[in-house]
Design an enzyme around this catalytic site. Structure first.
Site, PDB file in Angstrom:
ATOM      1  N   HIS A 196      44.198  36.917  46.747  1.00 47.62           N
ATOM      2  CA  HIS A 196      42.808  36.458  46.834  1.00 47.62           C
ATOM      3  C   HIS A 196      42.096  37.120  48.019  1.00 47.62           C
ATOM      4  O   HIS A 196      41.376  36.454  48.764  1.00 47.62           O
ATOM      5  CB  HIS A 196      42.763  34.936  47.004  1.00 47.62           C
ATOM      6  CG  HIS A 196      43.180  34.174  45.780  1.00 47.62           C
ATOM      7  ND1 HIS A 196      43.494  32.838  45.804  1.00 47.62           N
ATOM      8  CD2 HIS A 196      43.330  34.557  44.496  1.00 47.62           C
ATOM      9  CE1 HIS A 196      43.828  32.424  44.585  1.00 47.62           C
ATOM     10  NE2 HIS A 196      43.740  33.459  43.780  1.00 47.62           N
TER      11      HIS A 196
ATOM     12  N   ASN B 272      40.245  29.433  44.942  1.00 47.35           N
ATOM     13  CA  ASN B 272      40.387  30.673  44.173  1.00 47.35           C
ATOM     14  C   ASN B 272      39.023  31.353  44.035  1.00 47.35           C
ATOM     15  O   ASN B 272      38.016  30.687  43.796  1.00 47.35           O
ATOM     16  CB  ASN B 272      40.963  30.376  42.788  1.00 47.35           C
ATOM     17  CG  ASN B 272      41.925  29.201  42.811  1.00 47.35           C
ATOM     18  OD1 ASN B 272      41.552  28.105  43.169  1.00 47.35           O
ATOM     19  ND2 ASN B 272      43.147  29.426  42.437  1.00 47.35           N
TER      20      ASN B 272
HETATM   21  C1  LIG Z   1      49.515  35.522  39.378  1.00 49.58           C
HETATM   22  C2  LIG Z   1      48.019  35.489  39.588  1.00 49.58           C
HETATM   23  C3  LIG Z   1      47.369  34.259  39.589  1.00 49.58           C
HETATM   24  C4  LIG Z   1      46.002  34.206  39.833  1.00 49.58           C
HETATM   25  N1  LIG Z   1      45.374  33.003  39.727  1.00 49.58           N
HETATM   26  C5  LIG Z   1      44.055  32.910  39.977  1.00 49.58           C
HETATM   27  C6  LIG Z   1      43.367  31.680  39.801  1.00 49.58           C
HETATM   28  O1  LIG Z   1      43.941  30.667  39.363  1.00 49.58           O
HETATM   29  N2  LIG Z   1      42.046  31.636  40.095  1.00 49.58           N
HETATM   30  C7  LIG Z   1      41.369  32.734  40.562  1.00 49.58           C
HETATM   31  O2  LIG Z   1      40.161  32.625  40.840  1.00 49.58           O
HETATM   32  N3  LIG Z   1      41.985  33.917  40.698  1.00 49.58           N
HETATM   33  C8  LIG Z   1      43.309  34.037  40.406  1.00 49.58           C
HETATM   34  N4  LIG Z   1      43.931  35.254  40.498  1.00 49.58           N
HETATM   35  C9  LIG Z   1      43.152  36.384  40.999  1.00 49.58           C
HETATM   36  C10 LIG Z   1      42.210  36.890  39.912  1.00 49.58           C
HETATM   37  O3  LIG Z   1      42.942  37.388  38.831  1.00 49.58           O
HETATM   38  C11 LIG Z   1      41.303  37.940  40.551  1.00 49.58           C
HETATM   39  O4  LIG Z   1      40.496  37.279  41.516  1.00 49.58           O
HETATM   40  C12 LIG Z   1      40.371  38.607  39.546  1.00 49.58           C
HETATM   41  O5  LIG Z   1      41.093  39.219  38.499  1.00 49.58           O
HETATM   42  C13 LIG Z   1      39.519  39.660  40.268  1.00 49.58           C
HETATM   43  O6  LIG Z   1      38.688  40.293  39.336  1.00 49.58           O
HETATM   44  P1  LIG Z   1      38.180  41.796  39.527  1.00 49.58           P
HETATM   45  O7  LIG Z   1      37.554  42.185  38.254  1.00 49.58           O
HETATM   46  O8  LIG Z   1      37.369  41.863  40.767  1.00 49.58           O
HETATM   47  O9  LIG Z   1      39.485  42.668  39.852  1.00 49.58           O
HETATM   48  P2  LIG Z   1      40.787  42.981  38.973  1.00 49.58           P
HETATM   49  O10 LIG Z   1      41.089  41.880  38.041  1.00 49.58           O
HETATM   50  O11 LIG Z   1      41.827  43.365  39.964  1.00 49.58           O
HETATM   51  O12 LIG Z   1      40.366  44.250  38.103  1.00 49.58           O
HETATM   52  C14 LIG Z   1      40.114  45.503  38.694  1.00 49.58           C
HETATM   53  C15 LIG Z   1      40.403  46.589  37.671  1.00 49.58           C
HETATM   54  O13 LIG Z   1      40.018  47.852  38.229  1.00 49.58           O
HETATM   55  C16 LIG Z   1      40.948  48.841  37.826  1.00 49.58           C
HETATM   56  N5  LIG Z   1      40.867  49.963  38.785  1.00 49.58           N
HETATM   57  C17 LIG Z   1      41.288  49.988  40.071  1.00 49.58           C
HETATM   58  N6  LIG Z   1      41.011  51.193  40.615  1.00 49.58           N
HETATM   59  C18 LIG Z   1      40.412  51.941  39.651  1.00 49.58           C
HETATM   60  C19 LIG Z   1      39.872  53.271  39.616  1.00 49.58           C
HETATM   61  N7  LIG Z   1      39.892  54.055  40.689  1.00 49.58           N
HETATM   62  N8  LIG Z   1      39.327  53.718  38.444  1.00 49.58           N
HETATM   63  C20 LIG Z   1      39.280  52.905  37.324  1.00 49.58           C
HETATM   64  N9  LIG Z   1      39.775  51.641  37.317  1.00 49.58           N
HETATM   65  C21 LIG Z   1      40.322  51.163  38.474  1.00 49.58           C
HETATM   66  C22 LIG Z   1      42.280  48.110  37.869  1.00 49.58           C
HETATM   67  O14 LIG Z   1      43.228  48.768  37.060  1.00 49.58           O
HETATM   68  C23 LIG Z   1      41.905  46.723  37.333  1.00 49.58           C
HETATM   69  O15 LIG Z   1      42.084  46.625  35.941  1.00 49.58           O
HETATM   70  C24 LIG Z   1      45.282  35.381  40.162  1.00 49.58           C
HETATM   71  C25 LIG Z   1      45.923  36.623  40.090  1.00 49.58           C
HETATM   72  C26 LIG Z   1      47.272  36.678  39.800  1.00 49.58           C
HETATM   73  C27 LIG Z   1      47.921  38.028  39.657  1.00 49.58           C
END
Ligand SMILES: Cc1cc2nc3c(=O)[nH]c(=O)nc-3n(C[C@H](O)[C@H](O)[C@H](O)COP(=O)(O)OP(=O)(O)OC[C@H]3O[C@@H](n4cnc5c(N)ncnc54)[C@H](O)[C@@H]3O)c2cc1C
Length: 566
Positions: free
Chosen positions: A497, A542
């Site tokens: 997080h 979260n």
């Molecule tokens: C076990 C686990 C439990 C969790 N539980 C919770 C929960 O209960 N509640 C909560 O709020 N959050 C939880 N989270 C965290 C939550 O999943 C993240 O906060 C959320 O996914 C963030 O969203 P995002 O789109 O910012 O980033 P991400 O989901 O990390 O997505 C980013 C994407 O960008 C891609 N990427 C990275 N660099 C590049 C690049 N240079 N070019 C192209 N693509 C790229 C990656 O491959 C990825 O697919 C949990 C995570 C895990 C692993």
């Protein structure tokens, strides 16, 4: 409309921006790809941008670039929706383990002290550098368990779906006024399909036993409630649920004519129109690139991946990667007290279910149906108890019950603590001692290697201690510790997080993106950032709901920008 670059111009940009960088700079034989909006990253935040932009401007062309592959038939779906994992939650632990690629491994962890014989070995002063092994990483300031999930859908392909509203202590630095943020959080809840009731029915045995036990022990004042989860119980079979993933957020936008997803493509860097230009002309992708018909770029690559793309684009502002906060995580598992399990037999609310189960499975020692939903309870953050508490049963990369106990009697306790905000807590991508941009070693995908410099303050330690004491006291009201899962602090970074690394704010010196256009990088007019890195606060709860809320606002600013430029 800006004029298109000539092939010569494109080559010049690529040459300038490839020098000494990690980028490949290859010219795509297909020629430039034209789009209105390029979104880097297909996690929940990238999808919130895509959905909102396409809802507001249905004709827009949105190109989403994702470094990971598409691992299922539905774009961005939660992997836990497979019946296999709903029947056996523990088997999902290995899915999460496999999904987490570590970000920075210190040299100490790579030493093979028992390697004997004449095998190849490192010479003095050499270190391993491949796959996030990082000679610059000092172990004591590492977030050792911090990881990225590179797949279509991002971390929302495995997340726990817990989406609490942040307490006012957790949004003090947020420049969005509360009335507006509250509305955005409501819209984010709708996109995420949040349903508190999916695990809160009167005859869900384990949930009700845990809830009533906690209420009896702690009283009403701690605000014990069902976890606000992004999930829906399936109408066709109430034994199963559909967990929200990035697909839920994307909704119908996925079928929109303007939406295109390229998986297994890396966004290497964003490219300004010229030196010191505030306008982004395009983005360089690995093996292909787009040119000046990209109007806007939105980088949503996670809290470490987003500053990494900016750094690689030489957008290295004072605050980039700094003000990093990661939550401490205390964890234990208990086996429910004998008296609580015995009480299930005599509780009239459960009588019908218990009898049906007993009739069908007379040899089962437990009165709990096999399909009884997991307990899903939250004790929310409060100023007196400044941590977020999840009392539930779910799969993470740890906490597998295996054959040690019957999973139906096991309850997980997860306590998430805040970290004091400090400019020095940071993730860095270059040589700390060099001024400006410096090439370093590369991560597994050829991008600049992240190195963490994160310590917890005296105040953090005191709070962590208080949190641990509370966790053990609460655990004791419900049962005895499961051997192997005694109360412990988990590896730093395991909360996954991280916030603050691209924070939004008023001041360029302590934020990366602005408060007015919501998430536009300071000094640029068409470069947005999204994700937990944008949250300028230290939070215990979260972060995804808040990040999706900020993204909705950012996406509306993208739409305004597109309209103005049309
Ligand atoms: C076990 C686990 C439990 C969790 N539980 C919770 C929960 O209960 N509640 C909560 O709020 N959050 C939880 N989270 C965290 C939550 O999943 C993240 O906060 C959320 O996914 C963030 O969203 P995002 O789109 O910012 O980033 P991400 O989901 O990390 O997505 C980013 C994407 O960008 C891609 N990427 C990275 N660099 C590049 C690049 N240079 N070019 C192209 N693509 C790229 C990656 O491959 C990825 O697919 C949990 C995570 C895990 C692993």
């Amino acid at each position: 409309m800006p004029k298109r670059f000539s092939d010569e111009d494109i080559q010049k940009i690529i040459d300038t921006h490839s020098q000494g960088t990690h980028s490949q700079g290859a010219v795509d034989p297909e020629g430039p790809y034209l789009t209105d909006v390029l979104i880097a990253g297909s996690g929940p935040v990238g999808c919130a941008y895509a959905r909102t932009i396409l809802d507001k401007q249905p004709g827009a062309r949105v190109l989403m670039i994702e470094i990971g592959s598409q691992d299922g038939p539905v774009i961005g779906a939660h992997h836990k929706n497979s019946i296999k994992y709903q029947k056996d939650i523990d088997s999902f632990v290995h899915v999460v383990q496999g999904a987490l690629q570590p970000l920075s491994i210190s040299q100490e962890e790579t030493h093979l002290s028992t390697l004997g014989g004449d095998a190849w070995r490192l010479r003095p002063n050499q270190s391993l550098v491949m796959h996030s092994r990082n000679p610059k990483q000092q172990p004591e300031v590492n977030l050792r368990a911090s990881a990225a999930t590179r797949t279509v859908g991002g971390m929302a392909t495995h997340w726990t779906c817990c989406c609490p509203i942040p307490h006012e202590d957790e949004r003090r630095n947020n420049p969005i006024p509360w009335e507006e943020l509250e509305k955005l959080l409501n819209r984010a809840s709708q996109l995420l399909n949040i349903d508190k009731g999916a695990f809160d029915a009167k005859d869900f045995i384990r949930h009700q036993v845990v809830k009533s036990t906690l209420l009896k022990a702690l009283g009403e004042e701690r605000g014990i409630t069902a976890l606000p989860l992004a999930v829906k119980r399936r109408p066709e079979n109430q034994n199963y649920v559909t967990w929200s993933g990035s697909d839920t957020i994307l909704g119908d936008a996925v079928t929109s004519e303007g939406f295109t997803l390229w998986a297994e493509h890396r966004v290497t860097k964003v490219v300004p129109r010229g030196p010191n230009s505030p306008e982004i002309a395009g983005a360089m992708l690995r093996n292909l690139r787009t040119n000046d018909d990209v109007f806007t770029v939105v980088v949503c690559c996670g809290a470490v991946g987003t500053p990494q793309v900016l750094y690689n684009s030489r957008i290295n502002s004072e605050a980039l990667g700094r003000y990093l906060c990661e939550q401490s995580l205390a964890f234990c598992q208990i086996v429910l007290k004998q008296e609580l399990v015995d009480g299930i037999e005599t509780n009239p609310d459960f009588a019908a279910k218990v009898k049906a189960h007993r009739d069908r499975y007379p040899y089962d020692p437990l009165p709990i149906p096999f399909h009884d939903p997991e307990p899903q309870i939250m004790i929310p953050y409060s100023t007196e108890h400044p941590y977020h508490v999840q009392i539930h049963r779910d799969a993470f990369s740890y906490g597998e019950v295996g054959s040690k106990a019957d999973s139906r009697t096991v309850v997980d306790l997860r306590y998430f603590g805040k970290q004091q905000i400090s400019k020095d807590n940071r993730v860095s991508f270059g040589d700390e001692h060099a001024r400006g941009w410096q090439p370093g070693i590369s991560d597994i995908y050829g991008m600049p290697q992240p190195t963490f410099y994160v310590t917890r303050s005296e105040e953090d330690h005191i709070l962590d201690h208080k949190m641990m004491a509370d966790m053990t006291a609460v655990a004791n009201t419900m049962g005895a510790f499961l051997p192997g899962s005694l109360p412990q602090f988990m590896e730093p970074g395991l909360a996954l997080h991280i916030t603050g690394t691209t924070r939004i704010g008023k001041d360029k010196n302590d934020s990366v993106a602005d408060e007015f256009s919501f998430s536009v990088v300071h000094g640029y007019q068409n470069l947005w950032v999204g994700g937990n890195g944008c949250i300028p606060d230290s939070t215990a709860c979260n972060p995804t709901l808040t990040s999706v809320a900020i993204a909705i606002k950012g996406a509306e600013a993208v739409v305004d920008y597109l309209k103005k430029s049309a």
